[in-house]
Design an enzyme around this catalytic site. Sequence first.
Site, mmCIF file in Angstrom:
data_model
loop_
_atom_site.group_PDB
_atom_site.id
_atom_site.type_symbol
_atom_site.label_atom_id
_atom_site.label_comp_id
_atom_site.label_asym_id
_atom_site.label_seq_id
_atom_site.Cartn_x
_atom_site.Cartn_y
_atom_site.Cartn_z
ATOM 1 N N GLY A 93 0.821 -1.209 0.000
ATOM 2 C CA GLY A 93 0.000 0.000 0.000
ATOM 3 C C GLY A 93 0.848 1.249 0.000
ATOM 4 N N SER A 94 0.399 2.251 0.737
ATOM 5 C CA SER A 94 0.985 3.592 0.626
ATOM 6 C C SER A 94 2.413 3.694 1.128
ATOM 7 C CB SER A 94 0.105 4.599 1.380
ATOM 8 O OG SER A 94 -1.164 4.704 0.763
ATOM 9 N N THR A 95 2.900 2.733 1.944
ATOM 10 C CA THR A 95 4.301 2.810 2.364
ATOM 11 C C THR A 95 5.240 2.670 1.160
ATOM 12 O OG1 THR A 95 4.310 0.431 2.838
ATOM 13 C CG2 THR A 95 3.834 1.915 4.674
ATOM 14 N N LYS A 98 4.863 4.225 -1.564
ATOM 15 C CA LYS A 98 4.951 5.521 -2.246
ATOM 16 C C LYS A 98 6.302 6.187 -2.017
ATOM 17 C CE LYS A 98 -0.037 6.286 -1.964
ATOM 18 N NZ LYS A 98 -1.147 6.990 -1.301
ATOM 19 N N SER A 146 -0.888 11.112 1.505
ATOM 20 C CA SER A 146 -0.967 9.760 0.944
ATOM 21 C C SER A 146 -1.990 9.681 -0.180
ATOM 22 C CB SER A 146 -1.324 8.747 2.038
ATOM 23 O OG SER A 146 -1.073 7.439 1.598
#
Length: 703
Positions: A411-413, A415, A467
């Site tokens: 997921g967003s980690t 990014k 995020s």
Amino acid sequence: MSTPRRPHGPGDRRPPRPARSGEAGRNPSDRVRAPRPRSADQARQTPRRGGDPRAARPAARRPQRPAARPQPRMIRLADPRRRLRAAGIALVVVFTVFAGRLVQLQLLDSHALAAEAGANQYVPVVLSAERGSITASDGTVLATTVDAYDITADPTLFTPEATHVPDAPEQAAALLAPILDLPKEKIAGLLHLNPKNPKSRYALLAARQTPEAKNRISDLRANLAKQADTKACRAQRQLLGKPADKGGRSSVDTACANTLAGVVYSPSKRRVYPAGDLAGNLVGFVNAEGTGTGGLELQFQKDLAGVDGRSTYASVGGRIVPSSGGSQHAPVPGTDLRLTVDKDIQWAAQRAITDQVANAGAEKGYVVVQDVKTGRILAMATSPGLDPNKLSTARPEQLGNAAVQDAYEPGSTAKLMTMAAVLDTGTATWDTHVTVPNTLQRSDRVFHDDVDHETWYLTLAGVLAKSSNIGTIEAAEHLGKNQAEANKVLGGYLQKFGIGQPSGLGFPGETRGILAKPEDWKGSQQYTIPFGQGLSVNALQATSVFSTIANGGVRVAPSLVMGTTGPDGRYTQAQAGAQTRVVSEATAKTLTEMLESVVTDEQGTGTKAAIPGYRVAGKTGTANRVDPKTGRYSGYTASFIGFAPADQPRVTVSCVIQNPVNGHFGGQLCGPVFKQVMEFALKTLRVAPSGSAAPNLPVEWKP
């Protein structure tokens, strides 16, 4: 005048004179033969020869000569030299036979006879090497070896001929089963002669039993021996082998049989884990034979196990003959492992993740703590945990180490890696303006952010802080002249960060994650990968990404072993992890400041991770979760990863919670876990507070 005496004629013989003393033994030829005595009538009637005129007259009475005694019969002896010669020949023959037999036994057949004697009399025993210990970084013992016993038996001593009991294996198995906690049928099968090797005199009934179990068997065996030695039992055994018509018995009463006489105890070792479930999923466990089966016990099995020794001893009736010789090869102890794990930080991590998994009603969760400079793992905690001392009650999902064995979409980690590629290639800067609409059509899919919103006007730092999926897609599109080229650039950076590759830890069962080749990114996948969907990582890989940024853009391969102590007692420091430059130091510094905005800005998603006195850089993650059973999205993966102090990074902490029920946002569930563990780690390592304030980069711009 006197008339001269004329010579005696033949008829005038003088009476024989008595033999002188000593003449009787002379040779008869040396003396005159004595006349044969006659009776008185014969003397009167028979005239003397020669016409002697006096013959008619009655003979004058003459004195009688005593009769000669009969001579003893002389025995002629054989030649003694012949007798000596015959005796000598007989002795030579006997000694020659003895000497020939001696030469045969001692020289010609010695090896064969010794082997046969050893097979029939000597029992081989394996001398277990002491398994190396596993300790935490400060020497606290996590796994060690204590004294134990292998319970063995000689099957030849359980036959009807040896015990005079037709079912000795079954009787012995019934006595041993409750003590060894094994089925009676299994023990009885081991006590019967092996059809494939009927001469085998060794059977391992149970390995590495506690001294208590050994003592119980020893006491039971002693009681049976005492009972079998009574007068009544001895009388029964005297009847054995006699004809049946004389009351002969083929077996003794059960009360008189020592069916455990063939059981032997061999010193061995047993694995124990004094710290219980502390780092249990990491340390792993051994099986009933003492072989590493999970975790580090499996990974370093060869080093920890050492080399077993071997011994042979003579056994009579199941008892060792002390002075019977034998042989022994001493075992070589295993190597001790000293881990990089800090026991106190490990305890704090386990407590924090266990509590939060329970509060969130989640399926599981894991925390990884890493030293950003050395790559050493300071803690790796999993919930539910594992106590290797209680394997029999553990569930299957507890036996592994989910922190490296679970592959999940980050997921967003993820990014952070996309922003690193954008900054490092000069595609944009932290303050580049990005317009973020509420929805974005790409390929066959319409993309949204986690919350509905009007059009956002964000800086690149703001895209990371809030995020935004859409803002990340827009930034990644500019990595190349077209989408295919952009995919190739981003894919290269993901690989340099270690995604889709082994972490370097070498942990058993570790997943390398899933990352398709950039040229295979098709459809919507090429737009989801930039914000962490469509690829998979394990928790250690995700932690290493943030440690790379914290270390100025240099990735250090993670490590779990600080050093080893060999059998000779010498300690050897483990080699430092391999280092790889991923992004420039300037890029790493900018990314650190952007990550601080996630925690410090009121619009950031990680405000629950803030720690008073320390600058914290981190990122939240909330991803759709792929159900490993169905292969479809079901539930969420909540996460938060960060490091501190941001101005002088020292420690990275990651938190991942799988399939929570009470909430699902990473900042909400894992932010507090990160804070609790990071605060404890900074205090334990005595890290000074930050000496400066966070830069608080702007997250928005006004059109």
